[in-house]
Design an enzyme around this catalytic site. Structure first.
Site, PDB file in Angstrom:
ATOM      1  N   GLU A 265       7.179  85.450 129.996  1.00 58.37           N
ATOM      2  CA  GLU A 265       8.449  84.701 129.320  1.00 58.37           C
ATOM      3  C   GLU A 265       8.016  83.929 128.064  1.00 58.37           C
ATOM      4  O   GLU A 265       7.142  82.903 128.286  1.00 58.37           O
ATOM      5  CB  GLU A 265       9.374  84.275 130.318  1.00 58.37           C
ATOM      6  CG  GLU A 265      10.436  83.389 129.838  1.00 58.37           C
ATOM      7  CD  GLU A 265      11.152  82.558 130.713  1.00 58.37           C
ATOM      8  OE1 GLU A 265      12.107  81.759 130.360  1.00 58.37           O
ATOM      9  OE2 GLU A 265      10.764  82.569 131.881  1.00 58.37           O
TER      10      GLU A 265
ATOM     11  N   ASP B 202       9.338  81.297 125.841  1.00 60.32           N
ATOM     12  CA  ASP B 202      10.520  80.343 125.475  1.00 60.32           C
ATOM     13  C   ASP B 202      10.510  79.860 124.283  1.00 60.32           C
ATOM     14  O   ASP B 202       9.718  78.877 124.155  1.00 60.32           O
ATOM     15  CB  ASP B 202      10.696  79.326 126.620  1.00 60.32           C
ATOM     16  CG  ASP B 202      11.345  79.877 127.843  1.00 60.32           C
ATOM     17  OD1 ASP B 202      11.990  80.870 127.888  1.00 60.32           O
ATOM     18  OD2 ASP B 202      10.701  79.181 129.062  1.00 60.32           O
TER      19      ASP B 202
ATOM     20  N   GLU C 236      14.534  76.131 124.045  1.00 56.25           N
ATOM     21  CA  GLU C 236      15.174  75.651 125.188  1.00 56.25           C
ATOM     22  C   GLU C 236      15.594  74.460 124.764  1.00 56.25           C
ATOM     23  O   GLU C 236      14.854  73.652 124.548  1.00 56.25           O
ATOM     24  CB  GLU C 236      14.450  75.855 126.392  1.00 56.25           C
ATOM     25  CG  GLU C 236      14.278  77.068 126.845  1.00 56.25           C
ATOM     26  CD  GLU C 236      13.789  76.825 128.486  1.00 56.25           C
ATOM     27  OE1 GLU C 236      14.723  77.285 129.344  1.00 56.25           O
ATOM     28  OE2 GLU C 236      12.744  76.475 128.767  1.00 56.25           O
TER      29      GLU C 236
ATOM     30  N   HIS D 186       5.038  81.398 128.984  1.00 53.85           N
ATOM     31  CA  HIS D 186       4.782  81.515 130.371  1.00 53.85           C
ATOM     32  C   HIS D 186       4.281  82.777 130.734  1.00 53.85           C
ATOM     33  O   HIS D 186       4.970  83.674 130.764  1.00 53.85           O
ATOM     34  CB  HIS D 186       6.376  81.488 131.198  1.00 53.85           C
ATOM     35  CG  HIS D 186       7.005  80.228 131.065  1.00 53.85           C
ATOM     36  ND1 HIS D 186       7.132  79.330 132.163  1.00 53.85           N
ATOM     37  CD2 HIS D 186       8.167  79.882 130.353  1.00 53.85           C
ATOM     38  CE1 HIS D 186       8.026  78.231 131.765  1.00 53.85           C
ATOM     39  NE2 HIS D 186       8.571  78.706 130.762  1.00 53.85           N
TER      40      HIS D 186
END
Length: 454
Positions: free
Chosen positions: A231, A233, A236, A247
């Site tokens: 993942e 990101d 956020e 991640h």
């Protein structure tokens, strides 16, 4: 952590032999344009977005009876994972009326609380490939940049208007899992680095084994199976704090897990790095960079640019750095510099920063053990799906993003934003800020330096 809103009943017909497609409500993906860019200019792509399957009305193939209502399964329709997949169908969505999703041109508005027959909270959507209703758009990001405009002015403490990439199957899992007939057209196949257990169908089968209804969320629960993948990101954020976080995972595609094969916070077990290597300006020592009236002024829209720098300045290289900059009111704003003892001053994510950050904050270095920046780069090179969402946090009230966390923390890394440690309680946020929303627009992807003006 995400909420699900069920719809009411209509007449229905379908053939039952696997995870089904319903026909009570026509599924029409809201159109959304974006641009693919080179140094010579940008070309408009005509795509659409699709709502995640977890939010959809799930009902019997032979009646309008809910297979899942509130946070429990119908045990007659769903006595086991395979039978449940055969007995139950995902249906189409009323995007605006039920879920508060409004697409217009290159703009996508996600509203927080929408009340129709029932209350819906938040949403999660995926970008479809141009001209397709059955395939997600797969982005390959090495030596590329990804840019979008965002308006977070109406996102208070406790909310997260997120834009990120997940290494989902482009077809939603149809080709690998024959029990899944709904596929990307109905938003199936989600996975992320948290290996979430609240996904109702994983690998085409119902996640009903050891299903435990949530004690504080009337719409969700968790099953024995989680669904894992890398993942990235990109964004956020709310109006108070923002983070960019890679991640990595040791698996190279969406992979189901049970028990210790799943990841857990601050643990080197499992396959994914839950914590990630995050760059939150406030957490890293610049408390005046991002927020209302600050350098990046969140009371106004702005442009977010993320560059994925390769080792050889080619798409064939390995990921060596992730760089962030902003554009607001025609001014290019370089990312904030770190100001934490033990972290060499920098405004980008690279291997040295990640190693130093973990040591300085006293965090378990699951990032490096799960592949580090090069592992993240492998996923970004293979292709990842764009996710856009708005959510509140029933686990820890979003304090990890915008407050002090742990709430009694007193050391570097604990301070993540100015929100009170008592903020972000979902019931309170939903009651106090039902009209909150995030607006994403003007998405661009292409060669580094091609998607924004200096």
């Amino acid at each position: 952590m995400f909420n699900f809103a069920a719809l009411f009943s209509f007449a229905f017909f379908a053939v039952a032999y696997s995870q089904q497609i319903g026909t009570l409500t026509a599924e029409t993906h809201p159109p959304l344009t974006w641009q693919e860019c080179t140094t010579s200019g940008c070309t408009t792509q005509s795509s659409s977005v699709v709502l995640d399957a977890n939010w959809r009305y799930l009902h019997s193939t032979t009646s309008s009876t809910n297979c899942y209502e509130g946070n429990t399964w119908d045990t007659t329709l769903c006595p086991d994972p395979t039978t449940c997949a055969a007995n139950c169908a995902l249906d189409g969505a009323d995007y605006e009326g039920t879920y508060g999703v409004v697409a217009s041109g290159d703009s996508l508005t996600l509203k927080f609380v929408t009340t129709s027959e029932q209350k819906n909270v938040g949403s999660r959507l995926y970008l479809m490939a141009p001209g397709s209703t059955t395939e997600y758009q797969a982005f390959k990001l090495i030596n590329q940049e990804f840019t979008f405009d965002v308006d977070v002015s109406q996102l208070p403490c406790g909310l997260n208007g997120a834009l990120y990439f997940s290494q989902m199957d482009a077809d939603g899992g149809v080709s690998r899992f024959p029990a899944n007939k709904a596929g990307a057209q109905y938003g199936t196949g989600y996975c992320d680095s948290q290996c979430p257990h609240d996904i109702k169908f994983i690998d085409g089968l119902a996640n009903i084994v050891d299903w435990t209804p949530s004690t504080n969320n009337p719409n969700t629960g968790t099953g024995a199976t989680g669904t894992c993948c890398a993942e990235m990101d990109i964004w956020e954020a709310n109006s108070i704090s923002a983070a960019v976080t890679p991640h990595p995972c040791t698996v190279t595609e969406q992979t189901s897990c049970t028990g210790t094969t799943c990841s857990s916070p601050n643990s080197t077990a499992g396959v994914c790095d839950q914590a990630g290597c995050d760059f939150n300006s406030y957490r890293l020592g610049d408390t005046t960079f991002y927020g209302p009236g600050m350098t990046v002024d969140t009371t106004q829209p702005f442009t977010v640019v993320t560059q994925f720098v390769s080792s050889n300045n080619e798409t064939t290289g390995t990921l060596s750095a992730i760089r962030r900059l902003y554009v607001q009111n025609g001014v290019v704003i370089q990312n904030s510099e770190t100001n934490i003892p033990g972290i060499t001053t920098t405004n980008e994510i690279d291997a040295t920063f990640c190693e130093q950050q973990k040591t300085a904050f006293g965090d378990t270095d699951t990032f490096d053990s799960k592949g580090g920046l090069s592992g993240m780069g492998d996923a970004l090179s293979a292709g990842v799906v764009l996710v856009l969402s708005l959510w509140d946090d029933y686990a820890v009230n979003m304090l990890w993003l915008d407050s002090t966390y742990p709430t009694d923390g007193t050391t570097a890394g604990d301070f993540r934003g100015t929100c009170p440690t008592t903020s972000g309680v979902p019931a309170t946020v939903e009651a106090a800020s039902p009209n909150a929303q995030v607006i994403f627009s003007n998405i661009k992807f292409g060669a580094i330096g091609s998607t924004f003006s200096t």
